[in-house]
Design a protein around this motif. Structure first.
Motif, PDB file in Angstrom:
ATOM      1  N   SER A  80       0.819  -1.221   0.000  1.00 18.70           N
ATOM      2  CA  SER A  80       0.000   0.000   0.000  1.00 18.70           C
ATOM      3  C   SER A  80       0.852   1.271   0.000  1.00 18.70           C
ATOM      4  CB  SER A  80      -0.955  -0.002   1.192  1.00 18.70           C
ATOM      5  OG  SER A  80      -0.254   0.162   2.401  1.00 18.70           O
ATOM      6  N   LEU A  81       2.100   1.178   0.477  1.00 16.42           N
ATOM      7  CA  LEU A  81       2.989   2.343   0.436  1.00 16.42           C
ATOM      8  C   LEU A  81       3.425   2.671  -0.984  1.00 16.42           C
ATOM      9  CD1 LEU A  81       5.250   1.775   3.569  1.00 16.42           C
ATOM     10  CD2 LEU A  81       3.485   3.518   3.271  1.00 16.42           C
ATOM     11  N   TYR A  82       3.574   1.629  -1.819  1.00 18.65           N
ATOM     12  CA  TYR A  82       4.058   1.839  -3.185  1.00 18.65           C
ATOM     13  C   TYR A  82       2.955   1.833  -4.222  1.00 18.65           C
ATOM     14  CZ  TYR A  82       8.635   1.267  -1.169  1.00 18.65           C
ATOM     15  OH  TYR A  82       9.751   1.433  -0.416  1.00 18.65           O
ATOM     16  N   TRP A  83       1.797   1.324  -3.865  1.00 20.30           N
ATOM     17  CA  TRP A  83       0.688   1.264  -4.820  1.00 20.30           C
ATOM     18  C   TRP A  83      -0.465   2.055  -4.235  1.00 20.30           C
ATOM     19  CZ3 TRP A  83      -3.150  -3.218  -5.611  1.00 20.30           C
ATOM     20  CH2 TRP A  83      -3.876  -3.025  -6.785  1.00 20.30           C
ATOM     21  N   ASP A  84      -0.625   3.262  -4.685  1.00 27.34           N
ATOM     22  CA  ASP A  84      -1.631   4.164  -4.124  1.00 27.34           C
ATOM     23  C   ASP A  84      -2.981   3.918  -4.797  1.00 27.34           C
ATOM     24  OD1 ASP A  84      -2.685   6.129  -2.533  1.00 27.34           O
ATOM     25  OD2 ASP A  84      -2.130   7.750  -3.895  1.00 27.34           O
ATOM     26  N   ASN A  85      -3.694   2.937  -4.270  1.00 27.18           N
ATOM     27  CA  ASN A  85      -5.008   2.596  -4.795  1.00 27.18           C
ATOM     28  C   ASN A  85      -5.952   2.463  -3.600  1.00 27.18           C
ATOM     29  OD1 ASN A  85      -7.303   1.385  -5.858  1.00 27.18           O
ATOM     30  ND2 ASN A  85      -6.141   0.099  -7.269  1.00 27.18           N
ATOM     31  N   PRO A  86      -7.112   3.115  -3.631  1.00 27.58           N
ATOM     32  CA  PRO A  86      -8.002   3.040  -2.466  1.00 27.58           C
ATOM     33  C   PRO A  86      -8.504   1.626  -2.161  1.00 27.58           C
ATOM     34  CG  PRO A  86      -9.078   4.200  -4.292  1.00 27.58           C
ATOM     35  CD  PRO A  86      -7.650   3.956  -4.697  1.00 27.58           C
ATOM     36  N   SER A  88      -6.609  -1.118  -2.386  1.00 28.10           N
ATOM     37  CA  SER A  88      -5.509  -2.026  -2.042  1.00 28.10           C
ATOM     38  C   SER A  88      -5.647  -2.580  -0.620  1.00 28.10           C
ATOM     39  CB  SER A  88      -4.156  -1.349  -2.225  1.00 28.10           C
ATOM     40  OG  SER A  88      -4.002  -0.294  -1.295  1.00 28.10           O
TER      41      SER A  88
END
Length: 132
Positions: A80-86, A88
Motif C-alpha cells: 500500500s505504500l508503493y501502490w496508491d489505490n483506495p 488495495s
C-alpha cells in the motif's frame, strides 16, 4: 393341553424373535445412529464436544491467525505504500484473511498420514492427537 400349546407357541415366538434380533442387530442397535441422533437432537452437545476435543487446535488457530495476519499485514503495508489505490487495503485484507484461515486449517488437518522428512514427522495437529 391348552397350557402346553401356549408354551410351545411362546417358545417358538421367543426363538424366532431371538433369531430376528441376531440377524438384524446392526439396524436395531446401531451405535453410530444413536450418537448422531443424540448430537442432532441437542446441537449444543456437538459444540461442547468440539470445544473439548479440539481445544488445542482452536488455540493454535487463534495464535496462528495472529502471527500469519501480522506477517501478511506487513506485506500488505509495503504494497500500500508503493501502490496508491483506495482498494488495495480492502483487497489485501481479503487476501490476508483467506490466506491465514486456509493455512491454519491446512496445518490442523493435513497431512492425514504422517510424513517423515529426516527427523521431523509432519501430520495434521488434530490427527496427531486422535488417540487422545
Amino acid at each position: 393341553k391348552d397350557g402346553w400349546v401356549q408354551q410351545k407357541l411362546a417358545h417358538k415366538f421367543l426363538r424366532d424373535l431371538t433369531v430376528d434380533v441376531q440377524d438384524n442387530i446392526g439396524t436395531i442397535c446401531n451405535l453410530r445412529n444413536c450418537v448422531v441422533n443424540m448430537m442432532m437432537s441437542d446441537r449444543s452437545l456437538l459444540g461442547k464436544l468440539f470445544k473439548i476435543s479440539g481445544r488445542d487446535e482452536l488455540i493454535f488457530l487463534v495464535d496462528s491467525g495472529l502471527w500469519f495476519g501480522f506477517i501478511l499485514g506487513m506485506i500488505q503495508l509495503a504494497v500500500s505504500l508503493y501502490w496508491d489505490n483506495p482498494w488495495s487495503l480492502s483487497i489485501g485484507g481479503l487476501i490476508v484473511g483467506l490466506a491465514t484461515n486456509w493455512l491454519a486449517l491446512k496445518w490442523i488437518f493435513e497431512p492425514v498420514n504422517p510424513l517423515k522428512i529426516g527427523p521431523i514427522v509432519l501430520q495434521g495437529l488434530f490427527l496427531r492427537r486422535q488417540k487422545e
